[in-house]
Design a protein around this motif. Sequence first.
Motif, PDB file in Angstrom:
ATOM      1  N   THR A 189      13.154  69.641  36.887  1.00 40.07           N
ATOM      2  CA  THR A 189      13.101  68.931  38.166  1.00 40.07           C
ATOM      3  C   THR A 189      12.759  67.467  37.941  1.00 40.07           C
ATOM      4  O   THR A 189      11.819  67.154  37.201  1.00 40.07           O
ATOM      5  N   THR A 190      13.547  66.591  38.548  1.00 41.08           N
ATOM      6  CA  THR A 190      13.226  65.165  38.570  1.00 41.08           C
ATOM      7  C   THR A 190      12.583  64.848  39.907  1.00 41.08           C
ATOM      8  O   THR A 190      13.200  65.058  40.964  1.00 41.08           O
ATOM      9  N   THR A 191      11.355  64.379  39.896  1.00 43.36           N
ATOM     10  CA  THR A 191      10.620  64.048  41.120  1.00 43.36           C
ATOM     11  C   THR A 191      10.491  62.537  41.233  1.00 43.36           C
ATOM     12  O   THR A 191      10.084  61.863  40.275  1.00 43.36           O
ATOM     13  N   VAL A 192      10.858  62.014  42.390  1.00 41.83           N
ATOM     14  CA  VAL A 192      10.864  60.570  42.610  1.00 41.83           C
ATOM     15  C   VAL A 192      10.006  60.241  43.818  1.00 41.83           C
ATOM     16  O   VAL A 192      10.097  60.910  44.861  1.00 41.83           O
ATOM     17  N   GLU A 193       9.167  59.217  43.699  1.00 41.35           N
ATOM     18  CA  GLU A 193       8.404  58.686  44.825  1.00 41.35           C
ATOM     19  C   GLU A 193       9.225  57.570  45.468  1.00 41.35           C
ATOM     20  O   GLU A 193       9.559  56.586  44.804  1.00 41.35           O
ATOM     21  N   MET A 194       9.559  57.726  46.730  1.00 37.68           N
ATOM     22  CA  MET A 194      10.391  56.733  47.418  1.00 37.68           C
ATOM     23  C   MET A 194       9.707  56.306  48.703  1.00 37.68           C
ATOM     24  O   MET A 194       9.125  57.126  49.415  1.00 37.68           O
ATOM     25  N   SER A 195       9.782  55.018  49.019  1.00 44.07           N
ATOM     26  CA  SER A 195       9.210  54.505  50.254  1.00 44.07           C
ATOM     27  C   SER A 195      10.293  53.795  51.060  1.00 44.07           C
ATOM     28  O   SER A 195      11.333  53.392  50.525  1.00 44.07           O
ATOM     29  N   MET A 196      10.030  53.644  52.338  1.00 50.45           N
ATOM     30  CA  MET A 196      10.927  52.930  53.241  1.00 50.45           C
ATOM     31  C   MET A 196      10.129  51.804  53.882  1.00 50.45           C
ATOM     32  O   MET A 196       9.102  52.054  54.510  1.00 50.45           O
ATOM     33  N   LYS A 197      10.616  50.582  53.695  1.00 49.41           N
ATOM     34  CA  LYS A 197       9.917  49.416  54.256  1.00 49.41           C
ATOM     35  C   LYS A 197      10.894  48.251  54.345  1.00 49.41           C
ATOM     36  O   LYS A 197      11.740  48.069  53.466  1.00 49.41           O
ATOM     37  N   ASN A 198      10.757  47.477  55.427  1.00 44.80           N
ATOM     38  CA  ASN A 198      11.590  46.284  55.624  1.00 44.80           C
ATOM     39  C   ASN A 198      13.077  46.622  55.532  1.00 44.80           C
ATOM     40  O   ASN A 198      13.857  45.915  54.888  1.00 44.80           O
ATOM     41  N   MET A 199      13.482  47.729  56.155  1.00 46.99           N
ATOM     42  CA  MET A 199      14.886  48.144  56.188  1.00 46.99           C
ATOM     43  C   MET A 199      15.452  48.387  54.794  1.00 46.99           C
ATOM     44  O   MET A 199      16.636  48.174  54.548  1.00 46.99           O
ATOM     45  N   ARG A 200      14.623  48.852  53.876  1.00 55.13           N
ATOM     46  CA  ARG A 200      15.099  49.135  52.526  1.00 55.13           C
ATOM     47  C   ARG A 200      14.425  50.400  51.992  1.00 55.13           C
ATOM     48  O   ARG A 200      13.283  50.717  52.354  1.00 55.13           O
ATOM     49  N   PHE A 201      15.162  51.113  51.123  1.00 54.92           N
ATOM     50  CA  PHE A 201      14.577  52.189  50.337  1.00 54.92           C
ATOM     51  C   PHE A 201      14.082  51.590  49.023  1.00 54.92           C
ATOM     52  O   PHE A 201      14.740  50.714  48.444  1.00 54.92           O
ATOM     53  N   SER A 202      12.966  52.060  48.552  1.00 51.75           N
ATOM     54  CA  SER A 202      12.463  51.626  47.260  1.00 51.75           C
ATOM     55  C   SER A 202      12.016  52.852  46.470  1.00 51.75           C
ATOM     56  O   SER A 202      11.106  53.567  46.909  1.00 51.75           O
ATOM     57  N   PRO A 203      12.690  53.158  45.351  1.00 57.64           N
ATOM     58  CA  PRO A 203      13.786  52.410  44.724  1.00 57.64           C
ATOM     59  C   PRO A 203      15.111  52.647  45.461  1.00 57.64           C
ATOM     60  O   PRO A 203      15.273  53.640  46.155  1.00 57.64           O
ATOM     61  N   GLU A 204      16.063  51.724  45.253  1.00 54.62           N
ATOM     62  CA  GLU A 204      17.367  51.849  45.882  1.00 54.62           C
ATOM     63  C   GLU A 204      18.345  52.646  45.033  1.00 54.62           C
ATOM     64  O   GLU A 204      19.410  53.028  45.517  1.00 54.62           O
ATOM     65  N   SER A 205      17.989  52.894  43.779  1.00 58.40           N
ATOM     66  CA  SER A 205      18.848  53.677  42.894  1.00 58.40           C
ATOM     67  C   SER A 205      17.985  54.635  42.095  1.00 58.40           C
ATOM     68  O   SER A 205      16.912  54.259  41.602  1.00 58.40           O
ATOM     69  N   ILE A 206      18.455  55.875  41.992  1.00 63.30           N
ATOM     70  CA  ILE A 206      17.707  56.919  41.285  1.00 63.30           C
ATOM     71  C   ILE A 206      18.613  57.509  40.213  1.00 63.30           C
ATOM     72  O   ILE A 206      19.741  57.924  40.512  1.00 63.30           O
ATOM     73  N   GLU A 207      18.157  57.537  38.989  1.00 59.41           N
ATOM     74  CA  GLU A 207      18.913  58.165  37.913  1.00 59.41           C
ATOM     75  C   GLU A 207      18.370  59.572  37.672  1.00 59.41           C
ATOM     76  O   GLU A 207      17.157  59.745  37.490  1.00 59.41           O
ATOM     77  N   VAL A 208      19.291  60.546  37.663  1.00 58.14           N
ATOM     78  CA  VAL A 208      18.904  61.945  37.490  1.00 58.14           C
ATOM     79  C   VAL A 208      19.819  62.581  36.447  1.00 58.14           C
ATOM     80  O   VAL A 208      21.056  62.507  36.578  1.00 58.14           O
ATOM     81  N   PRO A 209      19.279  63.191  35.401  1.00 55.26           N
ATOM     82  CA  PRO A 209      20.138  63.898  34.436  1.00 55.26           C
ATOM     83  C   PRO A 209      20.920  65.014  35.111  1.00 55.26           C
ATOM     84  O   PRO A 209      20.408  65.717  35.988  1.00 55.26           O
ATOM     85  N   VAL A 210      22.179  65.157  34.714  1.00 55.73           N
ATOM     86  CA  VAL A 210      23.024  66.218  35.278  1.00 55.73           C
ATOM     87  C   VAL A 210      22.365  67.568  35.037  1.00 55.73           C
ATOM     88  O   VAL A 210      21.892  67.875  33.948  1.00 55.73           O
ATOM     89  N   GLY A 211      22.355  68.383  36.099  1.00 54.99           N
ATOM     90  CA  GLY A 211      21.772  69.725  36.016  1.00 54.99           C
ATOM     91  C   GLY A 211      20.331  69.785  36.460  1.00 54.99           C
ATOM     92  O   GLY A 211      19.806  70.877  36.707  1.00 54.99           O
ATOM     93  N   ASN A 212      19.673  68.633  36.568  1.00 55.16           N
ATOM     94  CA  ASN A 212      18.297  68.631  37.061  1.00 55.16           C
ATOM     95  C   ASN A 212      18.268  68.734  38.587  1.00 55.16           C
ATOM     96  O   ASN A 212      19.159  68.217  39.276  1.00 55.16           O
ATOM     97  N   LYS A 213      17.252  69.369  39.089  1.00 51.52           N
ATOM     98  CA  LYS A 213      17.016  69.361  40.537  1.00 51.52           C
ATOM     99  C   LYS A 213      16.271  68.088  40.888  1.00 51.52           C
ATOM    100  O   LYS A 213      15.358  67.670  40.165  1.00 51.52           O
ATOM    101  N   LEU A 214      16.683  67.451  42.011  1.00 49.61           N
ATOM    102  CA  LEU A 214      16.039  66.217  42.460  1.00 49.61           C
ATOM    103  C   LEU A 214      15.158  66.501  43.660  1.00 49.61           C
ATOM    104  O   LEU A 214      15.612  67.083  44.654  1.00 49.61           O
ATOM    105  N   VAL A 215      13.910  66.082  43.585  1.00 51.85           N
ATOM    106  CA  VAL A 215      12.962  66.173  44.687  1.00 51.85           C
ATOM    107  C   VAL A 215      12.452  64.768  44.994  1.00 51.85           C
ATOM    108  O   VAL A 215      11.974  64.075  44.088  1.00 51.85           O
ATOM    109  N   ILE A 216      12.596  64.345  46.246  1.00 54.00           N
ATOM    110  CA  ILE A 216      12.156  63.012  46.653  1.00 54.00           C
ATOM    111  C   ILE A 216      10.929  63.137  47.541  1.00 54.00           C
ATOM    112  O   ILE A 216      10.991  63.785  48.597  1.00 54.00           O
TER     113      ILE A 216
END
Length: 907
Positions: free
Chosen positions: A493-520
């Motif tokens: 599992t790839t877990t990413v901390e993402m925030s929303m502020k000033n009309m933007r997502f941070s981070p705006e790009s997430i790299e995830v290895p193929v086959g991994n589950k993504l949890v935001i």
Amino acid sequence: MRIGSAPAASGNLAAKPSMDRSRWHLRANAPAVLWLVALVVVVLFHRNIPVSSWLMVHLLLLGAVTNSILVWSWHFAQALLRGPTPNNRAMVARLVALNISIVVVVVSMVANIWLLTLLGSIGVGLAVAWHALVLGIRAHKALPSRFGPTVWYYVAGCLLLPVGAGVGAALAAGLTGEAHVRLLLVHMSVNILGFVGLAVLGTLMTLLPTMLRTRVADGAEAVARRGVVPLLAGVLLTAAGAGAGVLFLCSVGLLVYLGGVAYILWPLAKVVRAKPPTTFAPLSAIAALLWLLVGLIWLVALTFTSSGWESLHHGIDAVVPVLAAGFVAQVLGSALTYLMPVVLGGGPAALKRRTAVLNQAGWFRVALTNAALVVSLLPVPSLVRVGTSVLVLVGLAWFLPLLAMAVPKKSSDAVRAPRAPAAETEPGAKAPSTAPASAGYDPAPRRRLGQAAAALAVVVLVIVAGILADPQALPGVTGANTGQTALTATGETTTVEMSMKNMRFSPESIEVPVGNKLVINLVNNDDMVHDLVTAIGKDSGRLYPGQKTTVDVGVIGADIAGWCSVAGHKQQGMVFSIVATGVPPAAPATPGDGMDMPGMDHGPAGPPAVFDFMKEPAAGFTAHSAVLPPLPATAQGSEPAGTVHELTMKVTEEEREVSPGVTQKLWLFNGTAPGPVLHGKVGDTFKITLVNDGSMGHSIDFHAGALAPDKPMRTINPGESLSYNFTATRAGIWMYHCSTMPMSQHIANGMFGAVVIDPPNLKPVDKEYVLVQSEIYAGPQGGVADLAKIQADDPDAVVFNGYANQYKFSPLPAKVGERVRIWLLDAGPSRASSFHVVGGQFDTVWSEGRYLLDGTDPAAGAQVLPLAAAQGGFVELEFPEAGNYPFVSHSMVDAERGAAGVFHVEK
């Protein structure tokens, strides 16, 4: 000492039969029941009722619960204290004063009249303080009794409520920011933990063992004497910390209160362990106490983990309904279920019948309410949350029809030979076999389990139905065209901390290895509502400022686009991308991918909107009134100026027709586009309350006022309100509009209107009209304005007062020789206007603060009033003869797509 009913010596009821006691309780408890019925109505129809969120909480807590606490604290004080008791007439007066004050508060909140809210809050506080004074004097004069000290729980709670009522009035005044959050915590701690919590815990120390028909635990008397101290100290510390802005002190206060609750519940836990509940009343009471513990632990965690007051706000908003439904509503139903059969009299047979009626399906109701409430608090799809919330309402409201069935239908039901002593229990003594609960509806163990299992089955069915209605919400289910390639899951599992502020997502790009589950792990750190939507259908749901959630995107096999689906936010750059690493490059994921996925901001998929400018509206069509509203009576005449105009501007989102056969989901001020016309004079003050009943952030900007925009023009989220006060210092027709970004889309979708401020010494005319020109950039049928068309300046229609060609089909009337003034405003958002009346000439033209023609030169005239976007003015003319005089924007392409109408002139 009697717990089941009042003692024989009861003021002016001392020598009267039980029929009088029955009538007294029927009348005294009627207001609480009526407030509960009103609550059910508001819950069922809340989308069409103003301030419905406030009403749902306060009809229960302020209406039903406050009445019940006053009635039953009076009842138990008479049962627990020895000595003469005051007359019941004063109690009736307190209840009358209380309910009149509650009605004033409710009406004033719906009508948004703060002065009435203040007066009603004062009335509530005085009525309850009067009750505390009477109970305190009664307890002070009473002879010592075993559980007499519990009356001081009622006294302390009733003395806290006036403070909470005053804080509630302050909140209603429109405070915002940190001050609002701090006062909200004071309001909640003083009212729910103080007033309600003290009354409930003080009562259940003796009432719960009585419900279970067993002795109170050893040492309970000492707990009753001492328990009020940590509870009261906890409330005061929490309120003081919030008032002083010291969050840590609030945490300490809540911990002290939690310790006081645990201290009181310990002997009750011994009782329950020795005699488990079998009927509805004790079962519901125990469930309520467990929810009290859950709510307190939740609040403690919130105060310890919140980064500041703003982030605490929505946490409190989430906890209060849980405490209201799980704790307060359940304990109220429990107490009334047990007590009403006892006080209604009628002898053992009537007592048995009523108890059996009120305990019907008891295990089913308790299991349904609590299981559904637990599910509704989990991160489930919105349809599941709605369905389980309905089940909670059903489980709680079931009590009302049962109570109606149990109430005596005629006086004879209440006057059969009373056997009150056999139905009452001395605290600490084992209940006799003829006690009320023994006559109740006590199903066999197998039936209890069957009822509970049936309730759980209903909850599961609602969960399944909610998921089937929205399959994309089911983890692991993706859209039909996801772009995901066949792959083997890695199990990681790839877990990413993402925030929303000033009309933007941070981070705006997430790299995830193929086959991994993504949890935001997603948090909204902005000041407006956002969400996260992916092209494969995974979404977060709407998040208010400060809220957090976890989005399980699933196993990643290809690049995926994501965005915020709130209207216009994606186009403002609120996008992100998920980049699958370890696969050959494919076509790049772009923010435009997945345009037909659920949640996109262009509205529901549907056929395109087709405009036919020759088509007539359907029968029954009513044109938007173009008549300028008259000045208020207090503002008429030349002097003095300074009238105060008060108006509530409610934002709604409704589907409306904008041209024959074409509908759009508009965002409206007070239900119309353009919004209501405000009319005043130089020197007038406008007090505007903006209420956001929409599904996204909105705001309002009045060009007629000059003031710093930071606070009054800020974006408010759904359910919030703000006050916007300005003084008109200059004349003209001024635009107002929503200024939330993308502003062009909010204006184009209906959020604009006009404020007319008469120039000094403006001469009267025979007729005065207001025409606001705007553009329509249609989305699909029933959709919202298309931002791409707006940005390309490619409107589908240009209209006066929100509807294409409406005044061709409903001409504006005038008469030959009448002087007609037409106020014009170009609301845009982008295109200019050139107003012209075919066959007419203007002798007076006023534009943007000055006269271009003042009507004094008979040889001077004008053919058009040219206006850029957001400009305004007026023209005056007289029609020389009868006939139909078309009016248009002489930008002819716009006239041909809806910016046209007719003056119908008669002799």
